[in-house]
Design an enzyme around this catalytic site. Structure first.
Site, mmCIF file in Angstrom:
data_model
loop_
_atom_site.group_PDB
_atom_site.id
_atom_site.type_symbol
_atom_site.label_atom_id
_atom_site.label_comp_id
_atom_site.label_asym_id
_atom_site.label_seq_id
_atom_site.Cartn_x
_atom_site.Cartn_y
_atom_site.Cartn_z
ATOM 1 N N GLY A 292 28.432 44.776 36.540
ATOM 2 C CA GLY A 292 27.458 43.672 35.357
ATOM 3 C C GLY A 292 26.323 44.528 35.492
ATOM 4 O O GLY A 292 25.491 44.723 36.434
ATOM 5 N N SER B 25 38.258 57.211 36.239
ATOM 6 C CA SER B 25 38.660 56.222 36.391
ATOM 7 C C SER B 25 40.485 56.703 36.410
ATOM 8 O O SER B 25 41.138 55.528 36.830
ATOM 9 C CB SER B 25 38.991 55.335 34.299
ATOM 10 N N CYS C 39 46.334 39.812 29.318
ATOM 11 C CA CYS C 39 46.373 40.592 28.080
ATOM 12 C C CYS C 39 47.951 41.661 27.685
ATOM 13 O O CYS C 39 46.972 42.448 26.616
ATOM 14 C CB CYS C 39 44.982 41.529 28.534
ATOM 15 N N TYR D 104 41.565 48.992 36.896
ATOM 16 C CA TYR D 104 40.795 49.116 36.703
ATOM 17 C C TYR D 104 39.400 48.911 36.934
ATOM 18 O O TYR D 104 38.300 49.582 37.886
ATOM 19 C CB TYR D 104 40.660 49.337 34.996
ATOM 20 N N ASN E 81 31.654 34.275 38.540
ATOM 21 C CA ASN E 81 32.672 35.145 37.985
ATOM 22 C C ASN E 81 33.950 34.513 37.680
ATOM 23 O O ASN E 81 34.292 34.544 38.334
ATOM 24 C CB ASN E 81 32.548 36.854 38.896
ATOM 25 N N GLY E 82 33.721 35.371 35.985
ATOM 26 C CA GLY E 82 34.811 34.210 35.348
ATOM 27 C C GLY E 82 34.436 34.248 34.291
ATOM 28 O O GLY E 82 33.803 33.555 33.916
ATOM 29 N N CYS F 224 41.476 39.272 26.383
ATOM 30 C CA CYS F 224 41.315 39.042 28.122
ATOM 31 C C CYS F 224 40.215 36.953 28.465
ATOM 32 O O CYS F 224 38.830 37.210 26.889
ATOM 33 C CB CYS F 224 40.601 39.122 29.055
ATOM 34 N N CYS G 288 44.510 38.666 38.536
ATOM 35 C CA CYS G 288 44.337 39.385 37.418
ATOM 36 C C CYS G 288 44.594 40.335 37.561
ATOM 37 O O CYS G 288 43.981 40.995 38.793
ATOM 38 C CB CYS G 288 42.196 39.371 37.332
ATOM 39 N N ASP H 206 43.859 54.586 32.681
ATOM 40 C CA ASP H 206 44.267 53.361 33.213
ATOM 41 C C ASP H 206 44.507 52.636 32.102
ATOM 42 O O ASP H 206 44.665 52.397 32.267
ATOM 43 C CB ASP H 206 43.472 53.488 34.233
ATOM 44 N N CYS I 42 30.768 39.864 36.008
ATOM 45 C CA CYS I 42 30.042 39.197 36.691
ATOM 46 C C CYS I 42 30.822 39.929 38.141
ATOM 47 O O CYS I 42 31.828 39.903 38.553
ATOM 48 C CB CYS I 42 30.369 38.075 37.013
HETATM 49 S S1 SF4 Z 1 43.618 38.705 30.428
HETATM 50 FE FE1 SF4 Z 1 44.413 40.387 31.299
HETATM 51 S S2 SF4 Z 1 42.188 41.434 31.865
HETATM 52 FE FE2 SF4 Z 1 41.944 39.183 31.465
HETATM 53 S S3 SF4 Z 1 42.191 38.089 34.001
HETATM 54 FE FE3 SF4 Z 1 44.289 38.612 32.484
HETATM 55 S S4 SF4 Z 1 44.908 40.367 33.713
HETATM 56 FE FE4 SF4 Z 1 42.943 40.224 33.996
#
Ligand code: SF4
Length: 490
Positions: free
Chosen positions: A32, A290, A458, A249, A106-107, A404, A243, A368, A5
């Site tokens: 998005g 990328s 992640c 990315y 967003n989130g 994620c 993040c 990436d 988003c």
């Molecule tokens: S899990 Fe990975 S993609 Fe998701 S918020 Fe954390 S760093 Fe970002």
């Protein structure tokens, strides 16, 4: 991987907000592509237009004409929590006893179900299964008893997870970032007002000036005459959980996050990649688009030092940086590949190699991330088919080993190639001559953060939020919402 988003909010001095919001959403389209929407308020009434599709398809001239008012918010979405249909498209808008609310999120909340159940038991009727509606109802309920700032604070005390929000309460626009600042949100000044946006590129599009990032746990309230903004640090937390993938990315390379141009951060990550795992080859090439900034930083570093870290002799030409893969920009994600054979050839439709750059050479190809590994396998094969003598793969981020939960459409553990395979096993599976990822320490160093101030969920499998069935990397637990007193039902 898809960012889910983008959010925006503006408050102007007299001029209608719809058009600036529309242009800002265009600038955030990469965040998005499923739906787009704008909610405005003209001081008397709220106006809303939300449609499935890209920004350019979702709004016509007539739609913008009906969105009256100098204050408003906007949203582009690719759904995370909730169904993939218009009931979850945003901004979410609702009218209630003490006014009207619009919400762009967003989130992703990790305790939305608990709060939804509690509010539903108290008589709230939900029209979607998304977490944004949960925030809207919670806030609407708190607004019956509290002023705006206290109501937001109370809602922030109940929701747990990742959120950057732009909110309209009648003709007041506000922005909130979760206490760990997982997703980005920044504030900027326009000629005749102020703007909140997921990325500074949206501010640039409107010829505005980036002021700063909204701080984790901060509420920013734009004055409804477009003359300024007020801020309230509602929640303080010892550590942030930005993040790191925004820098790697998701964000546009021309956006500035934490005072750093994303493009420069990516180039710096590329330089680190050379320092950590450089390999001498004839050519370095990016996977477009990328891998481009990483490859440019990597090649730059490679022109200064050898893979052993020694300064390069003047007679040593080093590594050539070349664009060896051309991207077909018209293959979208809605592309239909009816047969398995055609699916395997998909990479040929997306990327066409330039044979003269590759044939008879040793090649390092830079990207990436590797998610499922399918594209990397096809890519290595493509380069070998083109006559590459060796193909080395370098990735400008650590390996993705876990999903994620914070608003990125990634993949399940079963689908992630690195979830249960070592780097050597992945190298063999994609048939590369060598493979290396960037370390998490290098990421933290380049982003000038302590590891604990980043979300690395992640790539480590340990998250900065309390997620059922997962490990955490800090002392964090979801709020006990049962213990918090709810305002009386309306
Ligand atoms: S899990 Fe990975 S993609 Fe998701 S918020 Fe954390 S760093 Fe970002």
């Amino acid at each position: 991987m898809t960012e889910k988003c983008g959010v925006v909010g503006v408050s102007l001095d007299g001029r209608d907000a719809a058009r600036p919001l529309y242009y800002a959403l265009y600038a955030l389209q990469h965040r998005g592509q499923e739906s787009a929407g704008i909610v405005t308020h003209d001081g008397f009434q709220q106006h809303s237009h939300v449609e499935m599709g890209l920004v350019g398809d979702a709004f016509g001239e007539d739609d913008l004409e009906t969105l009256n008012g100098a204050a408003g918010i906007g949203h582009v979405r690719y759904p995370t929590a909730g169904s993939v249909d218009s009931s979850c498209a945003q901004p979410f808008s609702v009218s209630f006893k003490s006014g009207s609310l619009g919400l762009s999120h967003n989130g992703n909340l990790v305790n939305a179900d608990e709060i939804r159940e509690e509010l539903a038991a108290a008589g709230h009727a939900f029209t979607s299964d998304g977490d944004t509606e949960v925030i809207a109802h919670d806030l609407a309920r708190n607004l019956l008893e509290e002023d705006l700032v206290r109501a937001v604070k109370r809602t922030m005390g109940r929701i747990h997870g990742s959120y950057s929000l732009t909110i309209s309460h009648d003709d007041t626009v506000l922005g909130v970032r979760d206490p760990q600042g997982n997703r980005p949100l920044c504030i900027g000044e326009l000629e005749d007002g102020y703007i909140l946006a997921s990325e500074s590129a949206a501010i640039d599009t409107l010829d505005g000036e980036l002021i700063r990032d909204v701080r984790p746990g901060e509420l920013v309230v734009l004055q409804d005459d477009g003359q300024g903004f007020d801020t309230y640090q509602l929640v303080e937390q010892e550590h942030t959980a930005h993040c790191f993938f925004e820098h790697v990315y998701f964000a546009r390379p021309d956006s500035v996050i934490d005072d750093t141009l994303v493009y420069e951060a990516r180039r710096e990550l590329g330089r680190k990649l050379w320092e950590e795992s450089g390999v001498e080859t004839d050519v370095v090439m990016p996977v477009p688009d990328s891998g481009r900034a990483f490859a440019s930083g990597y090649a730059d570093a490679a022109s200064e030092t050898t893979a052993d870290g020694e300064p390069r002799a003047e007679s040593d030409d080093g590594v050539e940086f070349a664009e060896g893969l051309m991207k077909n920009r018209y293959v979208g994600r809605t592309f239909i590949m009816p047969t398995q054979d055609e699916r395997e050839r998909a990479v040929r439709l997306k990327l066409n190699p330039i044979k003269s750059t590759i044939e008879g050479k040793t090649v390092t190809v830079i990207d990436d991330s590797i998610v499922r590994g399918t594209t990397s396998t096809q890519l290595v094969q493509l380069l070998k088919d083109c006559g590459a003598e060796e193909v080395h793969v370098r990735i400008g981020a650590p390996a993705i080993v876990a999903p994620c939960y914070m608003g990125i459409d990634m993949a399940t553990r079963d689908e992630l190639i690195a979830a249960d395979k070592s780097v050597a096993e992945i190298r063999d599976e994609i048939s590369a001559d060598s493979l290396a990822y960037l370390s998490t320490d290098a990421v933290a160093e380049v982003l000038e953060k302590d590891r604990i101030d980043l979300c690395l969920g992640c790539v480590t499998g340990e998250y900065p939020y309390d997620i059922e069935g997962e490990e955490t990397d800090r002392d964090v637990s979801r709020p006990d919402i049962g213990e918090q007193q709810l305002p009386a039902d309306d």
